[in-house]
Write a protein that holds these residues in place. Structure first.
Motif, PDB file in Angstrom:
ATOM      1  N   VAL A 141       0.848  -1.197   0.000  1.00  0.00           N
ATOM      2  CA  VAL A 141       0.000   0.000   0.000  1.00  0.00           C
ATOM      3  C   VAL A 141       0.881   1.244   0.000  1.00  0.00           C
ATOM      4  O   VAL A 141       1.856   1.327   0.757  1.00  0.00           O
ATOM      5  N   ALA A 142       0.517   2.216  -0.841  1.00  0.00           N
ATOM      6  CA  ALA A 142       1.155   3.529  -0.831  1.00  0.00           C
ATOM      7  C   ALA A 142       0.254   4.498  -0.088  1.00  0.00           C
ATOM      8  O   ALA A 142      -0.942   4.581  -0.367  1.00  0.00           O
ATOM      9  N   VAL A 143       0.821   5.235   0.867  1.00  0.00           N
ATOM     10  CA  VAL A 143       0.096   6.282   1.581  1.00  0.00           C
ATOM     11  C   VAL A 143       0.729   7.613   1.190  1.00  0.00           C
ATOM     12  O   VAL A 143       1.926   7.825   1.402  1.00  0.00           O
ATOM     13  N   VAL A 144      -0.078   8.494   0.601  1.00  0.00           N
ATOM     14  CA  VAL A 144       0.413   9.788   0.135  1.00  0.00           C
ATOM     15  C   VAL A 144       0.019  10.847   1.160  1.00  0.00           C
ATOM     16  O   VAL A 144      -1.160  11.172   1.313  1.00  0.00           O
ATOM     17  N   GLY A 145       0.997  11.350   1.868  1.00  0.00           N
ATOM     18  CA  GLY A 145       0.744  12.315   2.937  1.00  0.00           C
ATOM     19  C   GLY A 145       1.040  11.707   4.288  1.00  0.00           C
ATOM     20  O   GLY A 145       0.638  10.570   4.573  1.00  0.00           O
ATOM     21  N   SER A 146       1.748  12.458   5.137  1.00  0.00           N
ATOM     22  CA  SER A 146       2.192  11.878   6.412  1.00  0.00           C
ATOM     23  C   SER A 146       1.645  12.619   7.615  1.00  0.00           C
ATOM     24  O   SER A 146       2.278  12.675   8.662  1.00  0.00           O
ATOM     25  N   GLY A 147       0.463  13.209   7.472  1.00  0.00           N
ATOM     26  CA  GLY A 147      -0.217  13.791   8.615  1.00  0.00           C
ATOM     27  C   GLY A 147      -0.855  12.713   9.462  1.00  0.00           C
ATOM     28  O   GLY A 147      -0.629  11.509   9.261  1.00  0.00           O
ATOM     29  N   PRO A 148      -1.689  13.083  10.435  1.00  0.00           N
ATOM     30  CA  PRO A 148      -2.260  12.088  11.343  1.00  0.00           C
ATOM     31  C   PRO A 148      -3.124  11.038  10.647  1.00  0.00           C
ATOM     32  O   PRO A 148      -3.129   9.876  11.055  1.00  0.00           O
ATOM     33  N   ALA A 149      -3.859  11.410   9.590  1.00  0.00           N
ATOM     34  CA  ALA A 149      -4.678  10.417   8.879  1.00  0.00           C
ATOM     35  C   ALA A 149      -3.794   9.390   8.185  1.00  0.00           C
ATOM     36  O   ALA A 149      -4.014   8.175   8.293  1.00  0.00           O
ATOM     37  N   GLY A 150      -2.780   9.874   7.455  1.00  0.00           N
ATOM     38  CA  GLY A 150      -1.894   8.960   6.751  1.00  0.00           C
ATOM     39  C   GLY A 150      -1.103   8.063   7.680  1.00  0.00           C
ATOM     40  O   GLY A 150      -0.954   6.862   7.433  1.00  0.00           O
ATOM     41  N   LEU A 151      -0.603   8.621   8.775  1.00  0.00           N
ATOM     42  CA  LEU A 151       0.184   7.821   9.711  1.00  0.00           C
ATOM     43  C   LEU A 151      -0.674   6.788  10.437  1.00  0.00           C
ATOM     44  O   LEU A 151      -0.228   5.661  10.677  1.00  0.00           O
ATOM     45  N   ALA A 152      -1.902   7.164  10.799  1.00  0.00           N
ATOM     46  CA  ALA A 152      -2.785   6.201  11.467  1.00  0.00           C
ATOM     47  C   ALA A 152      -3.103   5.038  10.541  1.00  0.00           C
ATOM     48  O   ALA A 152      -3.069   3.869  10.948  1.00  0.00           O
ATOM     49  N   ALA A 153      -3.407   5.359   9.281  1.00  0.00           N
ATOM     50  CA  ALA A 153      -3.681   4.296   8.322  1.00  0.00           C
ATOM     51  C   ALA A 153      -2.458   3.418   8.105  1.00  0.00           C
ATOM     52  O   ALA A 153      -2.553   2.182   8.038  1.00  0.00           O
ATOM     53  N   ALA A 154      -1.295   4.044   7.994  1.00  0.00           N
ATOM     54  CA  ALA A 154      -0.061   3.287   7.770  1.00  0.00           C
ATOM     55  C   ALA A 154       0.195   2.314   8.911  1.00  0.00           C
ATOM     56  O   ALA A 154       0.568   1.144   8.677  1.00  0.00           O
ATOM     57  N   GLN A 155       0.006   2.765  10.139  1.00  0.00           N
ATOM     58  CA  GLN A 155       0.249   1.870  11.267  1.00  0.00           C
ATOM     59  C   GLN A 155      -0.738   0.712  11.301  1.00  0.00           C
ATOM     60  O   GLN A 155      -0.350  -0.442  11.521  1.00  0.00           O
ATOM     61  N   GLN A 156      -2.003   0.997  11.059  1.00  0.00           N
ATOM     62  CA  GLN A 156      -3.010  -0.055  11.060  1.00  0.00           C
ATOM     63  C   GLN A 156      -2.710  -1.102   9.988  1.00  0.00           C
ATOM     64  O   GLN A 156      -2.800  -2.315  10.240  1.00  0.00           O
ATOM     65  N   LEU A 157      -2.354  -0.647   8.802  1.00  0.00           N
ATOM     66  CA  LEU A 157      -2.100  -1.571   7.696  1.00  0.00           C
ATOM     67  C   LEU A 157      -0.819  -2.368   7.908  1.00  0.00           C
ATOM     68  O   LEU A 157      -0.755  -3.568   7.599  1.00  0.00           O
ATOM     69  N   ALA A 158       0.218  -1.726   8.449  1.00  0.00           N
ATOM     70  CA  ALA A 158       1.471  -2.438   8.715  1.00  0.00           C
ATOM     71  C   ALA A 158       1.263  -3.518   9.766  1.00  0.00           C
ATOM     72  O   ALA A 158       1.794  -4.638   9.648  1.00  0.00           O
ATOM     73  N   ARG A 159       0.500  -3.190  10.804  1.00  0.00           N
ATOM     74  CA  ARG A 159       0.235  -4.183  11.848  1.00  0.00           C
ATOM     75  C   ARG A 159      -0.616  -5.335  11.340  1.00  0.00           C
ATOM     76  O   ARG A 159      -0.611  -6.422  11.933  1.00  0.00           O
ATOM     77  N   ALA A 160      -1.352  -5.099  10.237  1.00  0.00           N
ATOM     78  CA  ALA A 160      -2.135  -6.179   9.624  1.00  0.00           C
ATOM     79  C   ALA A 160      -1.302  -7.019   8.669  1.00  0.00           C
ATOM     80  O   ALA A 160      -1.809  -7.985   8.092  1.00  0.00           O
ATOM     81  N   GLY A 161      -0.018  -6.644   8.475  1.00  0.00           N
ATOM     82  CA  GLY A 161       0.874  -7.461   7.662  1.00  0.00           C
ATOM     83  C   GLY A 161       1.154  -6.940   6.275  1.00  0.00           C
ATOM     84  O   GLY A 161       1.899  -7.557   5.515  1.00  0.00           O
ATOM     85  N   HIS A 162       0.562  -5.800   5.903  1.00  0.00           N
ATOM     86  CA  HIS A 162       0.797  -5.247   4.578  1.00  0.00           C
ATOM     87  C   HIS A 162       2.093  -4.425   4.564  1.00  0.00           C
ATOM     88  O   HIS A 162       2.498  -3.858   5.581  1.00  0.00           O
ATOM     89  N   THR A 163       2.733  -4.360   3.417  1.00  0.00           N
ATOM     90  CA  THR A 163       3.905  -3.523   3.235  1.00  0.00           C
ATOM     91  C   THR A 163       3.438  -2.112   2.927  1.00  0.00           C
ATOM     92  O   THR A 163       2.712  -1.886   1.953  1.00  0.00           O
ATOM     93  N   VAL A 164       3.841  -1.153   3.732  1.00  0.00           N
ATOM     94  CA  VAL A 164       3.333   0.220   3.613  1.00  0.00           C
ATOM     95  C   VAL A 164       4.489   1.175   3.358  1.00  0.00           C
ATOM     96  O   VAL A 164       5.497   1.153   4.079  1.00  0.00           O
ATOM     97  N   THR A 165       4.327   2.027   2.362  1.00  0.00           N
ATOM     98  CA  THR A 165       5.286   3.096   2.086  1.00  0.00           C
ATOM     99  C   THR A 165       4.550   4.427   2.145  1.00  0.00           C
ATOM    100  O   THR A 165       3.539   4.612   1.469  1.00  0.00           O
ATOM    101  N   VAL A 166       5.058   5.337   2.946  1.00  0.00           N
ATOM    102  CA  VAL A 166       4.473   6.675   3.090  1.00  0.00           C
ATOM    103  C   VAL A 166       5.303   7.648   2.267  1.00  0.00           C
ATOM    104  O   VAL A 166       6.520   7.740   2.433  1.00  0.00           O
ATOM    105  N   TYR A 167       4.633   8.384   1.378  1.00  0.00           N
ATOM    106  CA  TYR A 167       5.283   9.372   0.527  1.00  0.00           C
ATOM    107  C   TYR A 167       4.948  10.768   1.052  1.00  0.00           C
ATOM    108  O   TYR A 167       3.784  11.120   1.237  1.00  0.00           O
ATOM    109  N   GLU A 168       5.977  11.571   1.270  1.00  0.00           N
ATOM    110  CA  GLU A 168       5.805  12.925   1.803  1.00  0.00           C
ATOM    111  C   GLU A 168       6.629  13.894   0.965  1.00  0.00           C
ATOM    112  O   GLU A 168       7.836  13.680   0.765  1.00  0.00           O
ATOM    113  N   ARG A 169       5.993  14.960   0.458  1.00  0.00           N
ATOM    114  CA  ARG A 169       6.716  15.911  -0.387  1.00  0.00           C
ATOM    115  C   ARG A 169       7.657  16.798   0.408  1.00  0.00           C
ATOM    116  O   ARG A 169       8.593  17.374  -0.154  1.00  0.00           O
ATOM    117  N   ASP A 170       7.410  16.960   1.700  1.00  0.00           N
ATOM    118  CA  ASP A 170       8.282  17.787   2.524  1.00  0.00           C
ATOM    119  C   ASP A 170       9.555  17.022   2.876  1.00  0.00           C
ATOM    120  O   ASP A 170       9.702  15.843   2.544  1.00  0.00           O
TER     121      ASP A 170
END
Length: 504
Positions: free
Chosen positions: A150-179
């Motif tokens: 899963v690609a997560v675009v944006g690393s604010g609280p919504a993106g980070l919460a989703a990333a953590q939930q998905l990673a803990r479920a076993g998916h490979t997660v990459t967060v992309y941040e333009r900053d």
């Protein structure tokens, strides 16, 4: 069982803020840690109501935080269980406990009975800090990878919460941040006196240990295309926030130097603080190199909300000569008006932030008529008028009062009048999504904005509260997990159409 007399024996109390002369000389948080005795006392005020509106997703907490449960666990000194209970529904309580305006407290049943609500936010942040002190935010990596990405675009609280939930479920997660650093508005939009960045860094260390990958300095749609993301990942979550600031293009003098969007000021100030923390000198500037520091200047802040208060606190710490904060609306009442805002809706009240006790003058029921030129293309004053505001057919009508105009000196003007939604950016067209009339991105009931492309947080609902961003991130993660055929279900505290309860 709760203490049935706790709210009668104890009044609402918060820890004393750091003294104003001390705190405006640095960027550390305003509130020191509360002692255990005070927090256990305040938790004892919770009645464990039969119907706890504090964790209702319409009137109180959209995360459905188990507030009465962890209040009672704190009351009895069972901190480890309180930590578990809090993290069961909230990925980042150290953020919400510091930044959320606490609709849970507005919905506390004690407020209906004429008492002061429980200090829910303060109890929450103390539990969160206790978690760090006890186990250092122990990582919880998945035991079995799913092989899905899963690609997560944006690393604010919504993106980070989703990333953590998905990673803990076993998916490979990459967060992309333009900053250049992870955190979104938490990193560069929120001043350190509200959220020291060590809290973000500690949580990012946990996410990294859980397998989340971070790519900074990457603007999706420019540095990497939507087509590339689709090819590399099985699903994409867009969580880019709602950063398009509302402007006043029709106001004479808007083009003058010294008139800026509030976020330009906050981001520049945060970068200076971050650089100083690394031992590197820096000057608060705009991207074109224009200084945007309040030191020695007469500052006018237009707006009456959280962002305006953040600008006020920053201006104090930068050494402003004076600050005026202008609000379009009349001064709100200090107590809830049941006819206008019946409990448990969010009430219209005068909200005094810590920055307001640090200095400055608040002016209500006024609007800027002109930004006044000093003759060289730079602002020297704002011309304001007293106004009345009324709603007609859903439209806001602002009427200046004749003869009420006057000038306020201004070397720096900051527009903190809200946000118009997510920015127009190349990734929107590339993913085949468009902004709606509110500047947000619509989704279906499964959180999809396009096939395999999900959306959550402010980008989906418009500028809102951090607690709603985390709730939407968790819910979107649940939808992505189901889309990828994941085993079991992830918690989904809200649905895409859910809105807070409001008086009409």
């Amino acid at each position: 069982m709760p203490d049935p007399n706790g709210f009668l024996r104890y009044d609402r109390r918060l820890p004393a803020r750091r003294p104003v002369p001390v705190r405006i000389s640095d960027w550390r948080e305003v509130y020191p840690p509360a002692g255990e005795e005070l927090i256990r006392e305040q938790a004892t005020r919770c009645m464990d109501c039969g119907i706890p509106f504090c964790h209702s997703d319409t009137a109180g907490c959209p995360l459905a935080n188990r507030i009465p449960d962890w209040n009672d666990l704190v009351r009895t000194g069972n901190w480890d269980a309180a930590v578990e209970s809090l993290h069961a529904t909230n990925n980042f309580p150290e953020f919400t406990g510091r930044l959320c305006p606490a609709p849970c407290e507005a919905a506390c049943v004690l407020g209906l009975g004429g008492q002061q609500p429980v200090t829910i936010k303060q109890v929450e942040v103390e539990i969160a800090d206790a978690a760090v002190a006890r186990d250092g935010l122990r990582p919880r990596p998945a035991s079995t990878p799913t092989g899905r990405s899963v690609a997560v675009v944006g690393s604010g609280p919504a993106g980070l919460a989703a990333a953590q939930q998905l990673a803990r479920a076993g998916h490979t997660v990459t967060v992309y941040e333009r900053d250049d650093a992870i955190g979104g508005l938490l990193r560069y939009g929120i001043p350190d006196f509200k959220l020291e960045k060590q809290h973000i860094d500690k949580r990012l260390a946990q996410l990294t240990a859980e397998g989340v990958r971070f790519r900074t300095g990457v603007e999706v749609g420019v540095d990497v295309t939507a087509e590339q993301l689709r090819a590399e990942h099985d699903a994409v979550l867009l969580a880019c926030g709602a950063l398009q600031g509302r402007d006043t293009p029709g106001t004479p003098g808007r083009e003058l130097r010294g008139v800026h969007q509030a976020m330009a000021h906050l981001v520049a100030a945060n970068r200076v603080v971050a650089a100083a923390g690394d031992g590197r000198p820096a000057l608060a500037t705009l991207p074109d190199g224009t200084p945007i520091d309040a030191a020695g200047k007469h500052v006018v802040i237009i707006g009456g909300g959280d962002t305006a208060a953040d600008c006020l606190g920053v201006a104090h710490r930068q050494g402003a000569a004076g600050v005026h904060q202008l609000d379009l609306y009349p001064q709100p009442p200090t107590e809830r008006d049941p006819a206008r805002d019946p409990w448990p809706t969010w009430p219209w009240l005068l909200r005094n932030y810590p920055a307001h006790e640090e200095g400055g003058e608040r002016v209500f029921a006024v609007a800027v008529q002109e930004f006044v030129d000093d003759g060289t293309g730079r602002v020297r004053a704002v011309r304001i008028a007293e106004v009345t505001v009324e709603k007609v057919d859903g439209r806001r009508i602002v009427t200046p009062l004749p003869g009420s105009e006057r000038e306020i000196p201004a070397d720096l003007v900051l527009l903190a009048i809200g946000f118009e939604g997510t920015e127009q950016q190349p990734l929107l067209a590339q993913f085949g999504v468009t902004r709606n009339g509110r500047g947000a991105i619509d989704s279906g009931p499964d959180w999809q904005a396009a096939d395999g492309v999900f959306v959550a947080g402010d980008m989906h609902r418009g500028a809102s509260l951090i607690v709603w961003a985390i709730a939407e991130g968790r819910a979107a993660a649940a939808a992505i997990h189901a889309y990828l055929g994941g085993v079991g279900e992830l918690p989904a505290p809200v649905d895409p159409a859910r809105q807070p309860l409001a008086a009409r």
